[in-house]
Structures are given as structure tokens and as C-alpha cells.
Design a protein around this motif. Structure first.
Motif, short mmCIF file in Angstrom:
data_model
loop_
_atom_site.label_atom_id
_atom_site.label_comp_id
_atom_site.label_asym_id
_atom_site.label_seq_id
_atom_site.Cartn_x
_atom_site.Cartn_y
_atom_site.Cartn_z
N GLY A 1 7.10 10.99 0.92
CA GLY A 1 8.02 10.19 -0.14
C GLY A 1 6.76 9.74 -0.87
O GLY A 1 5.67 9.83 -1.13
N GLU A 2 7.24 8.57 -1.67
CA GLU A 2 6.59 8.08 -2.58
C GLU A 2 5.89 6.55 -1.75
O GLU A 2 6.47 6.21 -0.94
CB GLU A 2 7.51 7.35 -3.74
CG GLU A 2 7.83 8.45 -4.39
CD GLU A 2 8.60 8.07 -5.84
OE1 GLU A 2 8.74 8.93 -6.61
OE2 GLU A 2 9.01 6.79 -6.00
N ALA A 3 5.06 6.13 -2.40
CA ALA A 3 4.21 4.75 -1.81
C ALA A 3 4.04 3.80 -3.18
O ALA A 3 3.67 4.43 -3.95
CB ALA A 3 3.09 5.49 -1.29
N LEU A 4 4.22 2.65 -2.72
CA LEU A 4 3.71 1.54 -3.62
C LEU A 4 2.24 1.09 -3.29
O LEU A 4 2.02 0.81 -2.36
CB LEU A 4 4.54 0.49 -3.52
CG LEU A 4 6.03 0.56 -3.68
CD1 LEU A 4 6.83 -0.54 -3.55
CD2 LEU A 4 6.51 1.34 -4.74
N GLN B 1 3.06 5.79 -6.14
CA GLN B 1 2.35 6.93 -6.25
C GLN B 1 3.40 7.93 -5.71
O GLN B 1 4.15 7.97 -4.79
CB GLN B 1 1.18 7.27 -5.02
CG GLN B 1 0.58 8.86 -4.79
CD GLN B 1 -0.47 8.82 -3.88
OE1 GLN B 1 -1.16 7.90 -3.49
NE2 GLN B 1 -0.81 9.96 -3.54
N ARG B 2 3.75 9.12 -6.66
CA ARG B 2 4.81 9.98 -6.67
C ARG B 2 4.72 10.96 -5.70
O ARG B 2 3.53 11.30 -4.98
CB ARG B 2 4.97 10.81 -8.20
CG ARG B 2 5.29 9.80 -9.15
CD ARG B 2 5.26 10.54 -10.54
NE ARG B 2 5.91 10.01 -11.51
CZ ARG B 2 5.43 9.88 -12.82
NH1 ARG B 2 3.99 10.59 -12.89
NH2 ARG B 2 5.97 9.27 -13.69
N ALA B 3 5.78 11.42 -5.25
CA ALA B 3 5.76 12.48 -4.22
C ALA B 3 5.91 13.98 -5.00
O ALA B 3 6.81 14.22 -5.55
CB ALA B 3 7.08 12.49 -3.30
N LEU B 4 4.54 14.40 -5.29
CA LEU B 4 4.59 15.44 -6.20
C LEU B 4 5.31 16.91 -5.51
O LEU B 4 5.18 16.88 -4.18
CB LEU B 4 3.22 15.80 -6.50
CG LEU B 4 2.52 14.82 -7.30
CD1 LEU B 4 0.98 15.16 -7.55
CD2 LEU B 4 2.96 14.48 -8.70
N LEU C 1 8.81 4.81 0.54
CA LEU C 1 8.69 4.46 1.90
C LEU C 1 7.82 3.62 2.29
O LEU C 1 7.90 3.03 3.48
CB LEU C 1 8.16 5.82 2.58
CG LEU C 1 9.03 7.10 2.35
CD1 LEU C 1 8.64 8.31 3.04
CD2 LEU C 1 10.67 6.79 2.82
N VAL C 2 6.73 3.24 1.69
CA VAL C 2 5.49 2.45 2.25
C VAL C 2 4.80 1.68 1.22
O VAL C 2 4.78 2.07 -0.03
CB VAL C 2 4.67 3.40 3.09
CG1 VAL C 2 3.74 4.45 2.23
CG2 VAL C 2 3.60 2.52 3.90
N ARG C 3 4.14 0.49 1.57
CA ARG C 3 3.49 0.05 0.43
C ARG C 3 2.04 0.01 1.28
O ARG C 3 1.84 -0.52 2.48
CB ARG C 3 3.92 -1.61 0.34
CG ARG C 3 2.94 -2.29 -0.57
CD ARG C 3 3.16 -3.71 -0.64
NE ARG C 3 4.61 -3.88 -1.14
CZ ARG C 3 4.93 -3.78 -2.45
NH1 ARG C 3 3.81 -3.71 -3.63
NH2 ARG C 3 6.09 -3.97 -3.04
N TYR C 4 1.00 0.43 0.62
CA TYR C 4 -0.53 0.30 1.39
C TYR C 4 -1.55 -0.13 0.62
O TYR C 4 -1.37 -0.47 -0.96
CB TYR C 4 -0.62 1.93 1.57
CG TYR C 4 -1.58 2.91 0.71
CD1 TYR C 4 -2.73 2.78 0.55
CD2 TYR C 4 -0.31 3.43 -0.13
CE1 TYR C 4 -3.21 3.73 -0.24
CE2 TYR C 4 -0.89 4.32 -1.23
CZ TYR C 4 -2.46 4.52 -1.19
OH TYR C 4 -3.03 5.43 -2.27
N SER C 5 -2.45 -0.41 1.29
CA SER C 5 -3.73 -1.24 0.81
C SER C 5 -4.57 -0.39 -0.03
O SER C 5 -4.90 0.88 0.80
CB SER C 5 -4.27 -2.08 2.00
OG SER C 5 -5.38 -2.60 1.47
N LEU C 6 -5.36 -0.70 -0.97
CA LEU C 6 -6.24 0.17 -1.48
C LEU C 6 -7.50 -0.23 -1.08
O LEU C 6 -8.67 0.30 -1.29
CB LEU C 6 -6.40 -0.12 -2.99
CG LEU C 6 -5.00 0.61 -3.66
CD1 LEU C 6 -5.10 0.32 -5.22
CD2 LEU C 6 -4.90 2.02 -3.58
#
Length: 256
Positions: free
Chosen positions: A102-105, A116-119, A180-185
Motif C-alpha cells: 500500500g501507500e506510506a506516509l 509514497q504511492r502504491a504504483l 498503511l504506515v508512517r516511516y522515518s527517512l
């Protein structure tokens, strides 16, 4: 991360028998172990010992998993509300899928959220990091077939794993608009972007993607990454948002 998993259990009335939460710690000497003990209601298994790096830690966690679907999340990442329920619905809707994503923040600054899109899955997108691995849920049989993560890789072990799954003809299914998720850069690939891109280029070549196109995409990605770094240094955050969504096209900006 652990709070977000606890929330999934509360929202979906999931029990420990339904959700396995496996923690692999690299031998922390700070308060990490005390924190883990506070989450006995969430954690199924945990270990704290020196490992050989990120890929080794990922593979150790997978080795302990017994469920049908496996996902991997870093300590600074978090699942969004109803993420597990969304995956269950996706598994029912796409019963032939082996890998759901899925997508991610990526980050949030003020009132702006970068997504980030689910391409769509396609061979063209394989030349890029087409999916955020934190937003990937894979059937255990995929790991049983292709194995875990290659320890010799430092930055793009997730990309390598996904390409190996593609080579084995496993079915990828995007879940567009499913955040679905938020992730750290702040991870290793984010801090060493050019090295990560070079590793991705070599991985893509190793699985049989067109060598010339791999080098072309690598050069383009380095240029884009350099532009983005310069804009960050200059404090041009609105321009970065525009660049990510209009040029990279793998991202979208949501206004709260």
C-alpha cells in the motif's frame, strides 16, 4: 512502532494468537529492554543480541514468524490505524496475490504530508524503488521459497528481495489509496542515498534487467537526489514538495 501494533489489536480485536509481534534487537545497552518488557501484551517473541547488520536482523525475525502474512517495520516506523484490517480485506479481495503493498506516509511538516504511492506493478517500475518495503505484506511461502535478505547488502536488501520474488513469478498486488504506515527517512538508505542507488543498480543488473537502462536510471536518480539535497540545504521545502510530486511522480502531497 509497538504502540501502533497495540492499536491494531484494539481496533480489530486481534489477539496474540492472530498477530505475531517479533522484535529483533541488536544488543542494545540503553533502556530498550525495559521498554520491551512494558509491551508483553503485544510482543510474541523478542531477542537482544549482536547481529551482522540490517539484513541479518530482518532474516532473524522472519525465521521466527509462523503466520501466513509477514511484514517488517523499523523501530522508528509505525502502522497507521486499521492497517491490518486493510490487509485482511485486500487478501480476501485478491486471493491470488502473494505480495500486497500500500501507500506510506514519508514525513509530515506543518500541514503537509508526503505520501509514497502504491504504483502499479510493471517491469518499468522495477528499475526504481517502486514500493515502500514498510508497506509490504508478503505471504510466508514467498520467504520459504526465495529465502531471507542478503547479508552482503548494506542499503537495498529490501529491493533485492522484492526483485528476487518477481523473478520467481510471485504475484504483486498494489492497494492504491490504502495508507498503511508512517516511516522515518533516517534509515541507512536515506543517509547514504547515492551508495544505496548504486547498490540498487547492481542488484537490478544481477536479476537480468537491461544493463543500459539500469545505468540510465541510476544517473537520473543521482541527479534527482542531488537536486533534492540542494533544495533541503537551501531550506526550500515547498519546492521539494513540488519536485517530489511533479518530477518523481511516486509521491503525492496531502493537505490536512
Amino acid at each position: 512502532m509497538l504502540d501502533s501494533i497495540r492499536l491494531q489489536a484494539i481496533e480489530g480485536t486481534f489477539s496474540k494468537e492472530f498477530i505475531e509481534c517479533i522484535i529483533i534487537d541488536g544488543g542494545s545497552t540503553d533502556e530498550t529492554l525495559d521498554i520491551l518488557r512494558e509491551y508483553d501484551d503485544v510482543i510474541t517473541f523478542w531477542s537482544s543480541e549482536k547481529d551482522k547488520g540490517i539484513a541479518d536482523a530482518f532474516s532473524k525475525g522472519v525465521a521466527h514468524a509462523r503466520g501466513e502474512w509477514i511484514a517488517i517495520l523499523g523501530a522508528d516506523d509505525a502502522y497507521l490505524p486499521n492497517a491490518f484490517a486493510t490487509i485482511l480485506a485486500g487478501a480476501e479481495q485478491y486471493p491470488m496475490a502473494d505480495i500486497l503493498y500500500g501507500e506510506a506516509l514519508l514525513e509530515q511538516e506543518g500541514n503537509t504530508t508526503i505520501v509514497q504511492r502504491a504504483l502499479p506493478f510493471s517491469e518499468l517500475n522495477l528499475y526504481h524503488s517502486f514500493v515502500c518495503h514498510q508497506a509490504v505484506f508478503a505471504r510466508k511461502k514467498v520467504f520459504d521459497t526465495i529465502g531471507g535478505f542478503r547479508e552482503q547488502l548494506r542499503y537495498a536488501m529490501d529491493y533485492d528481495w522484492l526483485l528476487r520474488a518477481w523473478k520467481q513469478n510471485f504475484v504483486f498486488q498494489p492497494l492504491p489509496h490504502a495508507q498503511l504506515v508512517r516511516y522515518s527517512l533516517a534509515g541507512a538508505s536515506g543517509k547514504h542515498r547515492v551508495k544505496a542507488l548504486r547498490e540498487m543498480r547492481d542488484i537490478a543488473i544481477s536479476v537480468g534487467l537491461n544493463r543500459e537502462e539500469c545505468y540510465r536510471q541510476f544517473r537520473l536518480s543521482v541527479i534527482k537526489s542531488t537536486i533534492e539535497s540542494l533544495m533541503q540545504t537551501m531550506g526550500l521545502q515547498p519546492m521539494i514538495h513540488l519536485y517530489r510530486t511533479r518530477i518523481k511522480k511516486r509521491y503525492a502531497v496531502l493537505q490536512d
